[in-house]
Design an enzyme around this catalytic site. Structure first.
Site, short mmCIF file in Angstrom:
data_model
loop_
_atom_site.label_atom_id
_atom_site.label_comp_id
_atom_site.label_asym_id
_atom_site.label_seq_id
_atom_site.Cartn_x
_atom_site.Cartn_y
_atom_site.Cartn_z
N HIS A 94 0.87 -1.17 0.17
CA HIS A 94 -0.05 -0.03 0.12
C HIS A 94 0.75 1.28 0.09
O HIS A 94 0.30 2.45 -0.26
CB HIS A 94 -0.89 0.08 1.23
CG HIS A 94 -1.97 -1.16 1.21
ND1 HIS A 94 -2.91 -1.11 0.20
CD2 HIS A 94 -2.26 -2.13 1.99
CE1 HIS A 94 -3.59 -2.28 0.38
NE2 HIS A 94 -3.06 -2.77 1.54
N ASP B 291 -2.59 -10.39 -2.70
CA ASP B 291 -3.28 -9.98 -1.39
C ASP B 291 -4.60 -9.77 -1.50
O ASP B 291 -4.98 -9.30 -2.80
CB ASP B 291 -2.40 -8.84 -0.90
CG ASP B 291 -2.75 -8.37 0.47
OD1 ASP B 291 -2.05 -8.74 1.35
OD2 ASP B 291 -3.92 -7.76 0.73
N ASP C 223 -4.68 -13.18 3.23
CA ASP C 223 -5.94 -12.62 3.97
C ASP C 223 -7.17 -12.86 2.78
O ASP C 223 -8.29 -12.42 3.11
CB ASP C 223 -5.76 -10.97 4.09
CG ASP C 223 -4.92 -10.15 3.28
OD1 ASP C 223 -4.68 -10.60 1.98
OD2 ASP C 223 -4.79 -9.04 3.46
#
Ligand code: OKP
Ligand code: ZN
Length: 342
Positions: free
Chosen positions: A159, A195, A284
Site C-alpha cells: 500500500h 493479497d 488475507d
C-alpha cells in the site's frame, strides 16, 4: 527455497489501529511471522537466511527522499513533545489544499499518509528497514541464480506509495525489489499481487512504466479498503499503458472466481515476457480472515503455488497481508509447497 527472515520486525509491536471508529490492538502483529516460521519449520520448506544490509539507496529509487527522512525521524519528533505512546496520524488534506510538508509532527504524519493504518512506535523504522533488506536479499538470491526465494517481510509494503504510508505499509518492499531486479539487468519484471487488498502503492509507483507489469487481484474498491484506487479501468498511463491490470472481485468470492482472475493475470505475465516474477503474497483472502471477505480455503493455497510455478520463471515471494494468525502459517506454507511441487 531460502527463507529470508530477521527478528528485527519484533520492534514494530504494541501498536494500535482504528477499527469501526475505535482504537484496537493492531491486526498486523508479530505473531504473524512466528506462525509462518513455525509452519515453514514443520514442513522443512527451506533454510532461514539473514538479510544483508543494503542501505537506503535502493529504497530511494522508489521512494521520495523527504518521505524516507520523515520515517527515519518520526518517532523522535513525536516523543520530543513528551508523548510516550504510539504515533497515529489524524489530519489529512482535502483536494484544493496545499501540498507543503508541515514542520509539526502531527502535520507531517498526515502529509505522508493516506489513512490511520500506519502506527509508528520506537522500533518501527528499524523493522521497516529490515523488511527492505529482506526483500533486497531475496533479489540477490534470485538474480544470483536461485529459482525462487521467500522474503518474509513484516510490516507489509504494497500500500505504500512514493511518499505516502498507509494500510500498515511504510516502504513498498515488492516495489523496491522490482526496481532492484531492473538495476541488476532484468529487462522486464512482473509483480503479481495476490493479497486481498489492492496493491495501490505498487500500482502507483510503476503506473507510467512498461518495464514493470503490475497485476493485482483484490476486493472491489467500491466495497473495500483502499477504496480510492484499484478499479478495472486503471490500465497504466503513457509508456505504461497496458502494463497495469486490476482484478476487482466482490465480497464472498471463492476459489473458482478468484482463480479465473489468477489465470488471466498469469496469461498476461507470460505474454509480456517478464524475466522474473515478484509475488506480493498476502493470504488475507482466507475464509476466516478477521478483516477480509473472500472465501479461499487452506487447500486452495497449494493450487495458487502450483499455478505460479507453471509460469516457470525465477520467482521472489514477498510477504504482504494475512491476519487469521492461527491459519497464516498453513496458508503461506501451502503456497510455497505448491510452488515447489509445480
Ligand atoms: C494491509 B494488507 C481496519 C480497516 C482496514 C487497512 C487494511 C490494510 C491491509 N482497521 N485497514 O493489504 O494486508
Ligand atoms: Zn491485505
Amino acid at each position: 527455497m531460502k527463507i529470508i527472515h530477521s527478528p528485527r520486525h519484533l520492534g514494530h509491536s504494541g501498536h494500535v489501529e482504528l477499527m469501526n471508529g475505535r482504537v484496537v490492538p493492531a491486526f498486523e502483529k508479530p505473531e504473524r511471522v512466528a506462525m509462518i516460521l513455525k509452519a515453514i519449520g514443520e514442513r522443512n520448506l527451506g533454510p532461514l537466511v539473514d538479510p544483508a544490509a543494503h542501505g537506503l539507496d535502493p529504497i530511494l529509487k522508489v521512494h521520495d527522499a523527504d518521505y524516507i527522512h520523515f520515517l527515519a525521524q518520526a518517532w523522535e519528533l513525536w516523543t520530543q513533545d513528551g508523548r510516550d505512546f504510539p504515533a497515529l496520524p489524524s489530519f489529512w488534506r482535502a483536494p484544493g489544499m496545499r501540498y507543503v510538508e508541515p514542520e509539526n509532527i502531527d502535520g507531517k504524519l498526515g502529509h505522508f499518509s493516506f489513512d490511520a493504518g500506519c502506527c509508528i512506535v520506537a522500533g518501527t523504522w528499524d523493522a521497516v528497514q529490515a523488511g527492505a533488506d529482506i526483500a533486497l536479499t531475496g533479489v540477490d538470491l534470485v538474480a544470483g541464480g536461485e529459482a525462487s526465494a521467500f522474503a518474509l517481510c513484516r510490516p507489509p509494503g504494497h500500500h505504500a506509495h512514493q511518499a505516502t504510508m498507509g494500510g500498515y505499509c511504510f516502504v513498498n518492499n515488492a516495489a523496491v525489489a522490482a526496481q532492484a531486479f531492473r538495476d541488476r539487468g532484468a529487462a522486464r519484471v512482473a509483480v503479481l499481487d495476490v493479497d486481498y487488498h489492492h496493491g495501490n502503492g505498487t500500482q502507483a509507483i510503476f503506473y507510467d512504466r512498461s518495464d514493470v507489469l503490475v497485476c493485482t487481484i483484490h476486493a472491489d474498491p467500491l466495497q473495500e479498503f483502499p477504496y480510492f484506487l484499484g478499479f478495472a479501468d486503471e490500465t497504466g498511463a503513457g509508456e505504461g499503458e497496458g502494463f497495469n491490470a486490476n482484478y476487482p472481485l466482490r465480497w464472498g468470492t471463492d476459489y473458482s472466481g478468484w482463480s479465473a482472475a489468477l489465470d488471466d493475470a498469469c496469461a498476461r505475465i507470460e505474454a509480456c515476457g517478464a524475466d522474473v516474477v515478484i509475488v506480493s503474497l498476502g493470504v488475507d483472502t482466507y475464509k476466516d480472515d478477521p478483516i477480509s471477505q473472500f472465501r479461499l480455503d487452506s487447500p486452495d493455497y497449494l493450487k495458487i503455488g502450483l499455478r505460479i510455478a507453471k509460469l516457470a520463471k525465477p520467482t521472489l515471494f514477498v510477504m504482504e497481508g494475512g491476519y487469521a494468525v492461527e491459519a497464516i502459517g498453513i496458508n503461506v506454507a501451502n503456497v510455497l509447497e505448491g510452488f515447489e511441487q509445480g
